[in-house]
Design a protein around this motif. Structure first.
Motif, mmCIF file in Angstrom:
data_model
loop_
_atom_site.group_PDB
_atom_site.id
_atom_site.type_symbol
_atom_site.label_atom_id
_atom_site.label_comp_id
_atom_site.label_asym_id
_atom_site.label_seq_id
_atom_site.Cartn_x
_atom_site.Cartn_y
_atom_site.Cartn_z
ATOM 1 N N SER A 1 -10.032 2.375 1.213
ATOM 2 C CA SER A 1 -9.393 3.589 0.738
ATOM 3 C C SER A 1 -10.432 4.652 0.396
ATOM 4 O O SER A 1 -11.530 4.357 -0.066
ATOM 5 C CB SER A 1 -8.563 3.262 -0.501
ATOM 6 O OG SER A 1 -8.140 4.430 -1.147
ATOM 7 N N ASP B 1 -8.985 3.389 5.785
ATOM 8 C CA ASP B 1 -7.803 2.559 6.023
ATOM 9 C C ASP B 1 -6.990 3.132 7.174
ATOM 10 O O ASP B 1 -6.761 4.341 7.256
ATOM 11 C CB ASP B 1 -6.920 2.518 4.766
ATOM 12 C CG ASP B 1 -7.466 1.570 3.713
ATOM 13 O OD1 ASP B 1 -8.160 0.618 4.090
ATOM 14 O OD2 ASP B 1 -7.196 1.785 2.519
ATOM 15 N N TYR C 1 0.813 -1.222 0.000
ATOM 16 C CA TYR C 1 0.000 0.000 0.000
ATOM 17 C C TYR C 1 0.856 1.287 0.000
ATOM 18 O O TYR C 1 0.353 2.366 0.292
ATOM 19 C CB TYR C 1 -0.943 0.044 1.202
ATOM 20 C CG TYR C 1 -1.909 -1.106 1.282
ATOM 21 C CD1 TYR C 1 -3.103 -1.103 0.556
ATOM 22 C CD2 TYR C 1 -1.632 -2.224 2.067
ATOM 23 C CE1 TYR C 1 -3.985 -2.160 0.620
ATOM 24 C CE2 TYR C 1 -2.515 -3.292 2.137
ATOM 25 C CZ TYR C 1 -3.691 -3.256 1.417
ATOM 26 O OH TYR C 1 -4.563 -4.314 1.487
#
Length: 336
Positions: A185, A216, A104
């Motif tokens: 997200s 997140d 990520y």
């Protein structure tokens, strides 16, 4: 000191098979030759244990037969399954995968893209979180779940239809008041449409609903607090829950059991993705299944398609519902 035997060359294969060097080259490169010549060359290759230098082949053809695949990680069961299916689709076409796990990290995503381009990969498939990802115009790229640019095709499941299907299924199974739980997200992406689809399904079926949405990085414990706040006299205000992923549904299932609630008798639960135990056993929960093998095949086909102008900006594949033990089966509901 005695030298080890050098690796056999194409000339050695030609000598062993009793054919011209050009004939061996044609067989190695999959070009047509007479059956008798092909049999002799293949027998010689096997006898000498000749190994084709695919790197050298790629240089001559201006191809590396390597595709980079960007994925956040392979710990998440859905990402692992997607990686497996992309790899199978590539192997089928005699391509190799350069796996790039980004964790990520948006800056790492860009580093991997740059590295892949420097290594002259034949294309990149990416499930990314960097909205400003820079990709060279001559690098074929296919995005999964996120629209990156007008010239980059995006492949996704029909997330809106999946969210709507989850709401309709809960209504069909007798639910009256449901909850939508999400963590994810804040970037614009296709999975975000699951929320709108679920709301649409609830409205069309007259279901009342509440939502708990986390970004997140926020603690999952917020979901347990949300559930506890909706408990009264040891009963939950909801009779159905839709979780935006199966991984979240699995965690919520543990929370519900900690609250001494029975699933599916007291509350029914539907996830999204189609995750299975051990990869090929039972579903971890009742779920909306993403068609991952078909999605992987489509990504690879689009990437290798030469006419880039013919590639559509977005393709959504249909999803399906599957019972996985956390909902009441329809015949059970009818009997009850």
């Amino acid at each position: 000191m005695k030298k080890e035997n050098p690796a056999p060359t194409m000339k050695d294969v030609a000598r062993e098979a009793g054919v011209a060097l050009g004939t061996v080259s044609k067989v190695v490169n999959g070009l047509p030759v007479g059956d008798s010549y092909k049999i002799r060359v293949e027998a010689a290759i096997k006898k000498l244990n000749y190994q084709v230098n695919s790197y050298a082949q790629g240089l001559k053809a201006n191809k590396t037969y390597t595709i980079a695949f960007l994925i956040p990680n392979t710990q998440n069961p859905y990402f692992a399954y997607l990686t497996h299916q992309i790899n199978l689709a590539l192997l089928k076409r005699k391509y190799r995968m350069l796996l790039c796990c980004t964790d990520y990290d948006v800056s790492l995503e860009q580093e991997y893209v740059t590295m892949a381009q420097q290594n002259k990969v034949d294309g990149i498939i990416g499930l990314t979180y960097n909205p400003n990802l820079m990709i060279e115009e001559d690098t074929p790229f296919v995005s999964i779940d996120r629209s990156i640019g007008a010239k980059i095709p995006c492949v996704s499941s029909d997330n809106f239809a999946g969210g709507q299907l989850a709401a309709e299924k809960l209504a069909d199974l007798g639910c009256k008041h449901v909850a939508f739980l999400r963590i994810g997200s804040s970037l614009t992406n296709e999975p975000n449409k699951r929320k709108a689809g679920f709301e649409n399904g609830c409205l069309s079926r007259g279901l009342s609903y509440e939502m708990k949405i986390l970004s997140d990085g926020e603690p999952y414990g917020e979901f347990e607090t949300f559930l506890k706040n909706h408990m009264k006299d040891k009963k939950l205000a909801f009779d159905g829950i839709f979780c935006v992923t199966d991984s979240l549904a699995y965690l919520v299932l543990q929370m519900l059991r900690n609250l001494n609630l029975r699933v599916p008798e007291d509350i029914q639960l539907i996830g999204f993705d189609g995750i299975r135990l051990m990869g090929d056993k039972d579903y971890v929960c009742s779920t909306i299944i993403q068609p991952v093998p078909e999605l992987a095949e489509l990504c690879v086909d689009l990437l290798l398609q030469e006419n880039r102008s013919a590639k559509p900006p977005l393709i959504c594949l249909p999803v399906t519902y599957c019972y996985g033990g956390t909902t009441l089966e329809s015949d059970y509901v009818q009997e009850g």
